[in-house]
Structures are given as C-alpha cells and as structure tokens.
Design a protein around this motif. Sequence first.
Motif, PDB file in Angstrom:
ATOM      1  N   GLU A  50      -4.113  -1.723  -5.680  1.00  0.00           N
ATOM      2  CA  GLU A  50      -3.141  -0.495  -4.792  1.00  0.00           C
ATOM      3  C   GLU A  50      -4.587   0.973  -4.342  1.00  0.00           C
ATOM      4  N   ILE A  51      -5.282   1.019  -4.834  1.00  0.00           N
ATOM      5  CA  ILE A  51      -5.507   1.824  -4.758  1.00  0.00           C
ATOM      6  C   ILE A  51      -6.615   1.285  -3.612  1.00  0.00           C
ATOM      7  N   GLN A  57      -6.675   2.442   4.377  1.00  0.00           N
ATOM      8  CA  GLN A  57      -5.837   2.657   5.815  1.00  0.00           C
ATOM      9  C   GLN A  57      -6.301   3.771   5.706  1.00  0.00           C
ATOM     10  N   GLY A  58      -6.938   4.667   4.909  1.00  0.00           N
ATOM     11  CA  GLY A  58      -7.713   5.993   4.911  1.00  0.00           C
ATOM     12  C   GLY A  58      -7.737   6.810   4.368  1.00  0.00           C
ATOM     13  N   GLU A  59      -6.076   6.703   3.506  1.00  0.00           N
ATOM     14  CA  GLU A  59      -6.169   8.474   2.318  1.00  0.00           C
ATOM     15  C   GLU A  59      -7.068   8.603   1.661  1.00  0.00           C
ATOM     16  N   ASP A  60      -7.295   9.869   1.588  1.00  0.00           N
ATOM     17  CA  ASP A  60      -8.231  10.436  -0.058  1.00  0.00           C
ATOM     18  C   ASP A  60      -8.151   9.796  -1.220  1.00  0.00           C
ATOM     19  N   LEU A  65      -4.363   7.490  -5.771  1.00  0.00           N
ATOM     20  CA  LEU A  65      -3.816   7.560  -7.329  1.00  0.00           C
ATOM     21  C   LEU A  65      -2.195   7.658  -7.344  1.00  0.00           C
ATOM     22  N   LYS A  66      -2.112   8.495  -6.758  1.00  0.00           N
ATOM     23  CA  LYS A  66      -1.150   8.720  -6.485  1.00  0.00           C
ATOM     24  C   LYS A  66       0.196   8.177  -5.781  1.00  0.00           C
TER      25      LYS A  66
END
Length: 345
Positions: A50-51, A57-60, A65-66
């Motif tokens: 998931e991480i 997808q471009g998340e930091d 983690l959230k």
Amino acid sequence: MEQKQLSNSEIAGFTHQMAMILHAGISAYEGMAIMKDEQDQSRMSQVTGEIYTALDQGEDFTNALKSTHAFPEYLLNMVEIGETAGRLEEVMNSLSDYYERLYEMEENVTTAISYPMIMIILMFVVVIVLLTQVIPIFNRVFDSLGTNVTGFAKGVMNFGNALSTYSWILVIIFLVIIVAFIYFRFTSKGREKFNSFLATAKFSRKISLKMAVSKFAGGMSIALSSGLDLDESLEMSKQLVDHKVLKMRIEKAEEITKEKDISEGLVEAHVLTGIYARLIKLGYKTGGMDQIFADIAKQYDQETNESLQHAIGIIEPTLVAILSVITGIILLSVMLPLVSIMGSL
C-alpha cells in the motif's frame, strides 16, 4: 473500515529497515519497492504494498504511511518532521530504537503476567481434579468399610460431589476466564482497562508509572532529536502517555513552563524525580536534552525489568506454596480418617 495498526515489533522492524535503506542512499520509493518484493503473505506485506502504491501515485512518504492506517499518530508526526527537515534517516533510527524498547517492555510485562496466570489455572485444575476425581474414590472406600466421616472431611467430600454434579458450572467459569483473558490481552479497550487497573493497583502502581515515564522520555528524545523545541516535544510526547497520573503531572508541568523553564516544570510537577531531575536540570543548562531523555528512558526500562523480575521471584514460590498447602489440606482431610479407620481394624 480502519485497519488494525501494526504491532510495536513490526513497526520496529519496518523503521529499522527504512533507516538502513536511507543510510545506503536509496530513496524511500526505491526502498519500498525492495521491501515489497521481499515480504511474505503477511500484514506487513500488505502494508508495504500500500505504501509503494501511494508513493507511485505521487504521495510523499508521510502521506503514504497515513494512507495505510497501520501506524500510530506519533510515528506519523515524527516522520513528517523528519521528512520536512531532511532528517528522515535519523528519525527512522530513533523510532526503531523507541518501538524496539516498547516491544521488549510489552514482552516483559506479558511474561510477568502470564506465569502467575498459568500457575493460577494450574491450581484451579489440580484442585478440581482432586475434588471431583480423587475424593470420590476415598468416599467409596469409606462406604465399603461401612464408615461415615464427619467434620471437615465430610464437607470436602460433599463439595467434591457437588462439583461433579454441577460440572457445567466449572466449564462456564473456565470459558469466562478465557474470554476475559482474550478481551484484556488482545483488544484495545481491554488493554486500556487493564492498564488503568495496573496504574491504580497497589502492587503494580510503581511499575506502571515507571513504564509510562520511560515511554514519555523516549518520545521526548525522538522529538528533540528531530528538531522540535522543548514545548513542542512536550506536547507531542504527552500524546504517548496513557497513564492518568503521569498525564496530569505533564499537564501541570506545561502550566509551570509558562513561567519557568521546562526542567523546573518537569521537576516541580514530579514528572521526573531524584537523579533524573538533576540530569534534566544539567541537560537544560549544558544542552543535549535529547540524549539525556534517551538515557532516562533506558534507565527506567532497566528499573522496570528489575521490578518485574523481583515480582516474579516473589509470586513464583508463593503460588507454589499455596498450591501445595491446598492440595495437602484436601488430601489429609480424607487420608487421616482413613488411616485412623484402618488402624482400628
């Protein structure tokens, strides 16, 4: 539906691996690709997948983690601070040490609690077997001799017969014990209630407080080493504390720090006492508060472990003695009349 958080052991392993990956100069994205491929079919494998997907997808890293809902709020806050300040490797190392200590502490507490529980269950089983299986044999022997026992021995036999007749009650009691154990051991509400009990019970009050202070001091060390100031670190570390008395003391310390420095606030509010109070005052004047708090956390861990071992050392022979006395009383109550009868024949 929110998924279950990872255990302290799993979090310690994850943060340790991330620290090594970052130390090797590999990015978080590449690191998660490596970890994803190496995991088995476990909860950890699902989380790393998931991480990786979120990062792809471009998340930091923090938001990745959230998105898993598998990490505690404190860790997420520390990771965000480390990522923003460019100190993610240091934060991961600190978090790894912190959650490893929490895991070891949990294991020590589980061991300290499990042994007495096993002994108590063993006592319960031994006494029940004696009353329902052994005592009736003596009763039949007395009947065959045409003799009736009186007094305590008679009461023991009647009690054993009653237990044999209403054995379903014993089954219900045993099931209730198992359900209670599962509730207090494996559910968040149950653990919260059990921790509250430990915090107020006379026999475990000091140990519970030491564990809470260790958790708080470890949190302060990570927060300070991540670049937060003392007030911000105090506020964030307070979130880790689930010990009502200690949390009240920390809140009192926050009020005191509005007029005095944090070292005086922690000492006057009795968050830290004795030599630890002197260390904090020294650390405040000379710098290096993060290392001072780390040392305090380790010292409290050691004291907690010593206290638990001491408690086990007392409980173990006590329970064995109680089991021996109960077994002896039950057997002697029927054997002595039997010996007396046989001697008169």
